[in-house]
Design an enzyme around this catalytic site. Structure first.
Site, PDB file in Angstrom:
ATOM      1  N   HIS A  38       7.682   9.582 -28.787  1.00 45.48           N
ATOM      2  CA  HIS A  38       6.726  10.493 -28.142  1.00 45.48           C
ATOM      3  C   HIS A  38       7.136  11.960 -28.333  1.00 45.48           C
ATOM      4  CE1 HIS A  38       3.972  12.193 -25.235  1.00 45.48           C
ATOM      5  NE2 HIS A  38       4.998  12.776 -24.635  1.00 45.48           N
ATOM      6  N   LYS A  98       3.105  11.375 -11.480  1.00 48.48           N
ATOM      7  CA  LYS A  98       2.232  10.487 -12.251  1.00 48.48           C
ATOM      8  C   LYS A  98       2.980   9.183 -12.516  1.00 48.48           C
ATOM      9  CE  LYS A  98      -0.706  13.727 -14.804  1.00 48.48           C
ATOM     10  NZ  LYS A  98      -1.107  14.184 -16.163  1.00 48.48           N
ATOM     11  N   GLU A 111      10.211  18.311 -25.180  1.00 46.23           N
ATOM     12  CA  GLU A 111       9.489  18.646 -23.936  1.00 46.23           C
ATOM     13  C   GLU A 111      10.133  19.857 -23.246  1.00 46.23           C
ATOM     14  OE1 GLU A 111       6.679  17.086 -23.128  1.00 46.23           O
ATOM     15  OE2 GLU A 111       6.779  15.025 -23.907  1.00 46.23           O
ATOM     16  N   HIS A 132       0.138  17.831 -27.099  1.00 42.73           N
ATOM     17  CA  HIS A 132      -0.097  16.412 -26.810  1.00 42.73           C
ATOM     18  C   HIS A 132      -1.415  15.881 -27.362  1.00 42.73           C
ATOM     19  CE1 HIS A 132       3.470  16.800 -24.397  1.00 42.73           C
ATOM     20  NE2 HIS A 132       3.410  15.546 -24.000  1.00 42.73           N
ATOM     21  N   LYS A 153       7.971  22.822 -14.316  1.00 39.48           N
ATOM     22  CA  LYS A 153       6.997  21.757 -14.051  1.00 39.48           C
ATOM     23  C   LYS A 153       6.674  21.694 -12.568  1.00 39.48           C
ATOM     24  CE  LYS A 153       5.421  17.117 -14.893  1.00 39.48           C
ATOM     25  NZ  LYS A 153       5.534  15.852 -15.612  1.00 39.48           N
ATOM     26  N   ARG A 198      -2.331  22.373 -14.611  1.00 39.10           N
ATOM     27  CA  ARG A 198      -1.447  21.279 -15.037  1.00 39.10           C
ATOM     28  C   ARG A 198      -1.748  20.842 -16.473  1.00 39.10           C
ATOM     29  NH1 ARG A 198       0.924  16.168 -11.461  1.00 39.10           N
ATOM     30  NH2 ARG A 198       2.182  15.327 -13.166  1.00 39.10           N
ATOM     31  N   GLU A 250      -4.159  17.826 -11.675  1.00 41.37           N
ATOM     32  CA  GLU A 250      -4.591  18.233 -13.006  1.00 41.37           C
ATOM     33  C   GLU A 250      -6.071  18.580 -13.084  1.00 41.37           C
ATOM     34  OE1 GLU A 250      -2.620  16.224 -16.214  1.00 41.37           O
ATOM     35  OE2 GLU A 250      -4.221  16.730 -17.622  1.00 41.37           O
ATOM     36  N   HIS A 273      -0.482  12.787 -29.336  1.00 45.55           N
ATOM     37  CA  HIS A 273      -0.978  11.443 -28.996  1.00 45.55           C
ATOM     38  C   HIS A 273      -1.712  10.816 -30.175  1.00 45.55           C
ATOM     39  CE1 HIS A 273      -0.849  12.316 -24.381  1.00 45.55           C
ATOM     40  NE2 HIS A 273       0.277  11.780 -24.827  1.00 45.55           N
ATOM     41  N   ARG A 298       0.808  -1.230   0.000  1.00 45.21           N
ATOM     42  CA  ARG A 298       0.000   0.000   0.000  1.00 45.21           C
ATOM     43  C   ARG A 298       0.839   1.277   0.000  1.00 45.21           C
ATOM     44  NH1 ARG A 298      -3.447  -2.765   3.570  1.00 45.21           N
ATOM     45  NH2 ARG A 298      -5.221  -3.621   2.435  1.00 45.21           N
ATOM     46  N   ASN A 339       0.074  19.685 -21.384  1.00 38.24           N
ATOM     47  CA  ASN A 339      -0.326  18.875 -22.536  1.00 38.24           C
ATOM     48  C   ASN A 339      -0.218  19.638 -23.851  1.00 38.24           C
ATOM     49  OD1 ASN A 339      -0.922  16.577 -20.986  1.00 38.24           O
ATOM     50  ND2 ASN A 339      -2.898  17.468 -20.410  1.00 38.24           N
TER      51      ASN A 339
HETATM   52  N1  LIG Z   1       4.893  10.190 -15.535  1.00 33.41           N
HETATM   53  C1  LIG Z   1       4.867  11.233 -16.346  1.00 33.41           C
HETATM   54  O1  LIG Z   1       4.501  12.333 -15.962  1.00 33.41           O
HETATM   55  C2  LIG Z   1       5.330  11.045 -17.758  1.00 33.41           C
HETATM   56  C3  LIG Z   1       5.580  12.168 -18.552  1.00 33.41           C
HETATM   57  C4  LIG Z   1       6.066  11.967 -19.832  1.00 33.41           C
HETATM   58  C5  LIG Z   1       6.289  10.682 -20.300  1.00 33.41           C
HETATM   59  N2  LIG Z   1       6.030   9.611 -19.498  1.00 33.41           N
HETATM   60  C6  LIG Z   1       6.280   8.239 -19.956  1.00 33.41           C
HETATM   61  O2  LIG Z   1       7.674   8.104 -20.179  1.00 33.41           O
HETATM   62  C7  LIG Z   1       7.876   7.040 -21.116  1.00 33.41           C
HETATM   63  C8  LIG Z   1       8.934   7.437 -22.103  1.00 33.41           C
HETATM   64  O3  LIG Z   1      10.129   7.718 -21.407  1.00 33.41           O
HETATM   65  P1  LIG Z   1      11.531   7.712 -22.150  1.00 33.41           P
HETATM   66  O4  LIG Z   1      11.436   8.499 -23.381  1.00 33.41           O
HETATM   67  O5  LIG Z   1      12.536   8.054 -21.136  1.00 33.41           O
HETATM   68  O6  LIG Z   1      11.632   6.199 -22.649  1.00 33.41           O
HETATM   69  P2  LIG Z   1      12.415   4.912 -22.085  1.00 33.41           P
HETATM   70  O7  LIG Z   1      12.371   4.843 -20.614  1.00 33.41           O
HETATM   71  O8  LIG Z   1      11.902   3.746 -22.838  1.00 33.41           O
HETATM   72  O9  LIG Z   1      13.916   5.197 -22.549  1.00 33.41           O
HETATM   73  C9  LIG Z   1      14.206   5.245 -23.940  1.00 33.41           C
HETATM   74  C10 LIG Z   1      15.300   4.262 -24.307  1.00 33.41           C
HETATM   75  O10 LIG Z   1      16.554   4.783 -23.881  1.00 33.41           O
HETATM   76  C11 LIG Z   1      17.260   3.819 -23.108  1.00 33.41           C
HETATM   77  N3  LIG Z   1      18.050   4.585 -22.139  1.00 33.41           N
HETATM   78  C12 LIG Z   1      17.598   5.208 -21.028  1.00 33.41           C
HETATM   79  N4  LIG Z   1      18.580   5.927 -20.481  1.00 33.41           N
HETATM   80  C13 LIG Z   1      19.680   5.757 -21.248  1.00 33.41           C
HETATM   81  C14 LIG Z   1      21.004   6.257 -21.204  1.00 33.41           C
HETATM   82  N5  LIG Z   1      21.384   7.141 -20.263  1.00 33.41           N
HETATM   83  N6  LIG Z   1      21.860   5.859 -22.158  1.00 33.41           N
HETATM   84  C15 LIG Z   1      21.465   5.009 -23.141  1.00 33.41           C
HETATM   85  N7  LIG Z   1      20.222   4.521 -23.248  1.00 33.41           N
HETATM   86  C16 LIG Z   1      19.342   4.891 -22.313  1.00 33.41           C
HETATM   87  C17 LIG Z   1      16.198   2.936 -22.529  1.00 33.41           C
HETATM   88  O11 LIG Z   1      16.701   1.659 -22.227  1.00 33.41           O
HETATM   89  C18 LIG Z   1      15.173   2.900 -23.657  1.00 33.41           C
HETATM   90  O12 LIG Z   1      15.515   1.929 -24.589  1.00 33.41           O
HETATM   91  C19 LIG Z   1       6.530   6.764 -21.743  1.00 33.41           C
HETATM   92  O13 LIG Z   1       6.036   5.540 -21.246  1.00 33.41           O
HETATM   93  C20 LIG Z   1       5.657   7.897 -21.265  1.00 33.41           C
HETATM   94  O14 LIG Z   1       4.300   7.520 -21.120  1.00 33.41           O
HETATM   95  C21 LIG Z   1       5.559   9.778 -18.247  1.00 33.41           C
HETATM   96 ZN   LIG Z   2       5.035  14.416 -23.311  1.00 39.51          ZN
END
Ligand SMILES: NC(=O)c1ccc[n+]([C@@H]2O[C@H](COP(=O)([O-])OP(=O)(O)OC[C@H]3O[C@@H](n4cnc5c(N)ncnc54)[C@H](O)[C@@H]3O)[C@@H](O)[C@H]2O)c1
Ligand SMILES: [Zn+2]
Length: 367
Positions: free
Chosen positions: A268, A145, A187, A250, A229, A243, A239, A254, A123, A247
């Protein structure tokens, strides 16, 4: 030098520390928080290979109580029920207790997955984010999030669960592929466009250094982004209002990602870059934004190597398909599409009364 940004959330306030070399200093950074509590690092397989040894060495050198790390597969596929179940099973198998702290080392995927595991295991456990992509450092690691994807769409199961500390080591971005750096950079630009025209102007002058890897430029861009942020999240954690400005780009983005089938042809951040241009073009079409501002946005993203049209990535989607994805977006309110529009660079606002015919016209003109 390490920069710090505080996320002001009353009893859940926490620090984001930003700068090169933070993973090597993670033991010292975490020691006051951890004491004798057990730390469980979790990374994806790619990041584990590149950066986990340094994290482990640092935690061990500080004499902290660290479990053997857990790994999950790299990539968006890890944000699913099956991987979550396996992760929770291994955590419980370690005999964790309510004092255990999870340490999420990786990009947004690991942060969202491990953060959600922390929200539901026993929990609620504390967790620390050690974001390793630019996207994760400026966006997903900040704001609480967490969640996973389902066959009905992305991020549809999750929780708000704030980390207790974020260590954004900008040095680890040196191993990140350039395409991923650029996607995260979209971003960064978003923060300038939505509410900070001076930051956008700074990016016009320094963005190439941020992308190319200047340590100082990267740390500054991450710090300003996190401050932006953090301010928005502190004022509107759940949100219900401001907040939603995060987006920007987005609703379009999306739809593009969904139309591309999340198959890697469009990251993305790339979709968000195109989507921000479309949001500005829509704002111009509605007579809200000077055309010159939309031109500036497009010119900057293009200059750094981001796509600004689907065709820049060899993609082409029917307008009807994109509109149907927008109609299904999580942000649809009472059946109305929600758009973040702009009165100019740094002056975004939320609109729910946009005529779909105008959206269709912009989609056609920016195909
Ligand atoms: N929680 C939130 O507020 C929020 C906001 C935006 C996006 N997201 C989420 O984030 C995700 C995307 O995140 P991302 O773009 O970081 O993708 P990811 O975590 O998949 O990383 C991208 C790729 O880079 C590799 N990688 C990571 N760090 C590295 C490094 N230092 N050197 C070499 N390779 C590395 C990873 O293994 C992966 O293959 C999505 O699922 C999205 O929904 C969440
Ligand atoms: Zn985004």
């Amino acid at each position: 030098v390490t920069r710090a940004v505080r996320v002001e959330l009353a009893d859940r306030a926490y620090d984001i520390r930003i700068g090169p070399g933070l993973i090597d200093r993670a033991g010292a950074e975490l020691a006051p928080l951890a004491g004798r509590r057990r730390l469980v690092p979790v990374a994806d397989e790619t990041v584990a290979r590149l950066h986990l040894p340094a994290l482990q060495a640092s935690l061990a050198a500080a004499g902290l109580n660290v479990s053997d790390p857990l790994t999950v597969p790299a990539g968006e596929g890890a944000k699913g029920f099956d991987v979550l179940e396996g992760l929770l099973d291994r955590l419980l198998g370690l005999g964790i207790d309510r004092q255990t702290i999870l340490v999420a080392l990786g990009g947004g995927v690991v942060g969202d997955l491990v953060g959600f595991a922390a929200a539901v295991a026993l929990r609620g456990l504390d967790f620390v984010q050690v974001p390793t992509t630019l996207l994760a450092q400026v966006d997903s690691s900040v704001g609480g999030k967490t969640g996973i994807n389902t066959r009905h769409g992305k991020n549809l199961v999750g929780a708000f669960h704030q980390p207790v500390l974020v260590l954004a080591d900008t040095g680890v971005l040196d191993t990140l592929p350039r395409r991923e750096v650029l996607a995260g950079y979209a971003e960064v630009v978003k923060y300038g466009l939505l509410g900070d025209a001076a930051f956008f102007a700074w990016l016009e002058a320094n963005g190439a250094d941020v992308v190319a890897g200047s340590a100082e430029a990267r740390a500054e861009a991450v710090a300003v982004s996190c401050r932006r942020k953090a301010g928005i999240v502190a004022r509107d954690e759940r949100e219900t209002g401001e907040r939603a400005l995060l987006n920007l780009g987005h609703t379009f983005g999306h739809a593009l990602e969904a139309a591309a089938g999340f198959d890697g042809r469009l990251l993305h951040g790339e979709a968000v870059a195109i989507g921000m241009v479309q949001a500005f073009r829509l704002s111009v079409r509605l007579g809200l934004c000077p055309p010159a501002d939309a031109d500036r946005v497009e010119a900057h993203l293009r200059a750094l190597g981001l796509p600004v049209r689907p065709r820049d990535r060899g993609l082409s989607f029917p307008v009807d398909l994109l509109l149907s994805h927008m109609a299904k977006d999580k942000k649809v309110r009472d059946g109305r599409m929600v758009f973040v529009l702009s009165r100019g660079i740094g002056r975004a606002f939320v609109a729910t009364d946009v005529d779909p015919a105008d959206v269709a016209a912009v989609l056609a003109e920016t195909a």
